[in-house]
Design an enzyme around this catalytic site. Sequence first.
Site, short mmCIF file in Angstrom:
data_model
loop_
_atom_site.label_atom_id
_atom_site.label_comp_id
_atom_site.label_asym_id
_atom_site.label_seq_id
_atom_site.Cartn_x
_atom_site.Cartn_y
_atom_site.Cartn_z
N GLY A 272 0.82 -1.20 0.00
CA GLY A 272 0.00 0.00 0.00
C GLY A 272 0.85 1.25 0.00
N SER A 273 0.30 2.32 0.52
CA SER A 273 0.98 3.61 0.53
C SER A 273 2.08 3.65 1.58
CB SER A 273 -0.02 4.74 0.80
OG SER A 273 -0.49 4.66 2.15
N THR A 274 2.97 4.61 1.44
CA THR A 274 4.04 4.77 2.42
C THR A 274 3.47 5.11 3.80
OG1 THR A 274 5.62 5.45 0.73
CG2 THR A 274 6.10 6.10 2.99
N GLY A 277 2.36 2.07 5.40
CA GLY A 277 3.52 1.30 5.82
C GLY A 277 4.09 1.77 7.15
N GLU A 294 5.68 -3.53 1.06
CA GLU A 294 5.79 -3.15 -0.35
C GLU A 294 4.99 -1.87 -0.53
OE1 GLU A 294 7.73 -4.51 -2.36
OE2 GLU A 294 8.06 -6.56 -1.67
N CYS A 328 2.71 0.33 -8.47
CA CYS A 328 3.86 0.86 -7.74
C CYS A 328 5.11 0.85 -8.62
CB CYS A 328 4.09 0.07 -6.45
SG CYS A 328 4.23 -1.68 -6.68
#
Length: 549
Positions: A272-274, A277, A294, A328
């Site tokens: 997913g998104s940073t 994360g 990831e 991504c």
Amino acid sequence: MFRRPRRNDLPAYKVSEGEAPSPAREGACAPQSVMQSVLQKLGLTDDNPGVFDGEWRGGGAKIDKISPINGQKLASVRTASADEYDRAISRAHEAFLKWRTTPGPVRGDTVRRLGNALREFKHDLGQLVTLETGKIIAEGEGEVQEMIDICDFAVGQSRMLYGLTIQSERPSHRLMEQWHPLGVVAVITAFNFPVAVWSWNAALAAVCGDATVWKASEKTPLTAIAVTKIAERVCRETSTDPAIFTLLMGDRRTVGQKLTDDPRIPLVSATGSTNMGFNVAKAVNGRLGRTILELGGNNALIVAPSADINMATQSIFFGAVGTAGQRCTSTRRVIAHESVAATIREKLLAAYQSLQIGNPLDRETVMGPMIDKAAVDAVQQSIQRLKDEGGDVLYGGERLEGEKFQGDCYMRPCLATAKPDFEIVQHETFGPLLYLMTYRDFDEAMAIHNDVPQGLTSSIFTNDAREAERFMSAAGSDCGIANVNTGTSGAEIGGAFGGEKQTGGGRESGSDCWKQYMRRQTNTINFSSELPLAQGIEFGTPDEGSATA
């Protein structure tokens, strides 16, 4: 995240955007007519339970899945309640306790059968992926092929869960290490690859002796249910507890956060998104659990003076507009040498202007809709920020409306110029927004390339062997994936997939990624009648006098 491009993945530039899809062409039928057939073949109904732990249920909130193709409802899904979450994790753990003692090759046979079942439903699953995500049918089917490929890979791995025999410093001792199943693995997936990412984790985890709990994106619940139904059938045919493939549909509060906080789950693999994360890492690492992250990519492609310009342009085009820029691994920055920059720009403009946008079920369509209206809004905001910083839009960027573009999810891909120091360039815009930049020498190109927080995938097009080697060296690309004369997308399943920096450092799929789903154990076996100690230590004992190394 698209892995292995196949025959239909690289669209031709010659297709005219104004050409209306012909109903006679394969896959060009209306989404509504396709929907009923696909749902029926995959065991889906108008209202579907979204929790599976050996039984199907769903006592939580209801999700109405709307297709981005035309804004029409596909079906409803009932998510997990709090009690159902606890029961599902308990059932997954019970299944793990039995599965871990099943021989690896036997586990591999179950995964082999899963791969064969996915082959059987490849076309229907590919269409469902397209209906839910809006990606073109060639990519939808390619994603299902990805699941099949990783099952094949995992079957071979099931006979190669190798440990080591190590030379002991003590006489008549054997030193070795072995790998054991880890436990229940949580797999949190994103909408853009709604089933492939699950398979990278679940197939390897299964042959390693683990159970998985899948929290699929709320934007793509139907593909998750369809794949889980296929896995359930395979498990029942092989007398395997189907809870090794548990599914928990729900939002961050009811499922996502609980998975990251749950001490019964030793490993969380999240895509997913940073920002997502960061939250997952804090929660899981705070309880000393493991993560595979990831996250975002801000992928660049360098075009050197010696490059094959036609190859480079085709790769850029596919990398930028494939899946409507919602991968991504999408190409987001082009760093072209000033001697070839004008040619690259001209060829890309021609490609963008010839792009056919529309119904992704039509095999002549090159780009379908984005996942939802909010995704289009986010790209529009990034384009405005680019303009505010002085960037120039060369083509596209506008919303598309009208009878052909129902659902408010369509836009023209945007081709723009930018400078490396623009603030917007430091961020990943998850959509079809491509920045063109120039450089003078190789050192400048590498500085531009590496000067972003993300580090997933990278590419250089060059016929200069020295440039290629420098790009892949320790002083070159700082990404987890570095390619020469191929694009930023399209990695094969045999290699480890993942990135560095704010991409999270995780690795999935091939190579030795299987080790993440197991626990390592070091063993010492003394087959002598003495008790020597390591490092030459002598330690006296009351009865025997001393033990010596």
